[in-house]
Design an enzyme around this catalytic site. Structure first.
Site: not given
Ligand code: F6P
Length: 341
Positions: A11, A72, A103, A126, A128, A130, A172, A223, A266, A275
């Protein structure tokens, strides 16, 4: 003249272009050239690359996204993928490869180094936040600020309608974005994957506030949170690294809280907005420094290493230290946030 390849995988994260600018600048100073491999590992498998001459670095750090595009793609899931990556590295005339990713992308870089002694260097990316082996990743600060502003804005409409507003943010396995944005925007409750919380517990916190006269409430949820015993996914598909598409836990929580509290609710999924846009100053500067340092590791032939932020210093650490074990939110940090619920 030495030729350095650079790719961006996974991502995208605000600050990637700053890393590219940093690599170009240091390579120029060291008398090396830079080749941009397009679409992450896919570009290496397909020899899809562009020359990045020094002029490409001008103003680049101010722009979000990545001029090299991203994917990816996992070479280890393709027939002969790793061998093709190694062969194309040679065919492109590369002396070194800088892989910018989380990662997954860095896991591939480490395997290519382990399997073929491919001269690779990693850059931790990232939103995230993490990744192990570094105090922070770039992209995180921008994402947190976007999420914080969204929560601030959504509070306005939640107040007008006297509602609960549930805001679902990315994260995640780690709740860094949720925790930072929730704390910064004074959320009433923040729920992260690392700390299990039942709907009844969340409802009890909100009921206490309602009983004290509150008419609206802001809830932040990452999420990856499992309210039942499974993550909420958009469909059953997985990517080349085995990840499902997350999304929907906020909606689930909205419905459960509305039912439990008889309080209109809501929900909003912030999703890829986190992002998007231009990087924060912090992500630009960290990105630039990471880029300079990554090209520095190449100059020193420190293969199998990743640039890392330790305090205010940018240092090199082993890729093995960084991949395979995620850096999650420490329980004590969550306890601090909980005092504000
Ligand atoms: O970059 C990590 C992340 O932002 C996660 O938190 C998320 O679940 C994922 O990417 C979603 O990425 P994409 O929809 O671009 O595959």
């Amino acid at each position: 003249m030495k030729k350095i390849g650079i790719l961006t995988g996974g991502g995208d994260a605000p600050g990637l272009n700053a890393v590219i600018a940093g690599v170009i600048a240091q390579a120029k100073a060291d008398g090396a050239s830079v080749l941009g491999i397009l679409r992450g590992w896919a570009g290496l498998l397909e020899k899809d690359a562009v020359v990045l001459d020094p002029s490409r670095a001008e103003g680049l750090a101010t722009r979000g996204g990545t001029i090299l595009f991203s994917s990816r793609t996992n070479p280890y899931k393709k027939p002969n993928g790793p061998q093709t990556a190694r062969d194309n590295f040679a065919a492109l005339g590369l002396d070194a490869l800088i892989a910018c990713g989380g990662d997954d992308t860095l896991g591939v870089a480490r395997k290519l180094y382990d399997d073929f002694k491919l001269p690779v260097v990693g850059v931790p990316k990232t939103i995230d936040n993490d990744l192990s082996g570094t105090d922070r990743t770039f992209g995180f600060d921008t994402a947190v600020n976007i999420a914080m502003r969204a929560i601030d804005d959504l509070r306005v409409t939640a107040e007008s309608h006297r509602r609960i507003m549930v805001v679902e943010v990315m994260g995640r396995h780690a709740g860094w974005i949720a925790l930072w944005a929730g704390m910064a925007a004074a959320a009433d409750v923040t729920i992260i994957p690392e700390v299990k919380m039942s709907v009844a517990e969340i409802a009890a916190i909100l009921k206490r506030k309602k009983d004290l006269g509150r008419t609206s409430a802001m809830v932040v949820v990452a999420e990856g949170v499992e309210l039942t015993d499974a993550m909420v996914t958009q469909d059953k598909s997985t990517d080349a690294f085995g990840h499902v598409k997350l999304g929907g836990v906020g909606k689930q929580l909205e419905q459960e809280l509305e039912k439990a509290l008889k309080w209109e609710a809501r929900s909003v999924i912030l999703g890829h907005l986190q992002r998007g846009g231009a990087p924060s100053a912090l992500d630009r500067v960290i990105g630039l420094r990471f880029g300079l340092a990554a090209a520095g590791l190449v100059r020193e032939k420190k293969w199998g290493q990743m640039v890392s932020l330790k305090g205010n210093e940018v240092v090199g650490v082993s890729l093995t230290e960084a991949v395979g074990k995620l850096r999650t939110v420490p329980p004590a940090f969550y306890e601090e946030a909980r005092l504000f619920f």
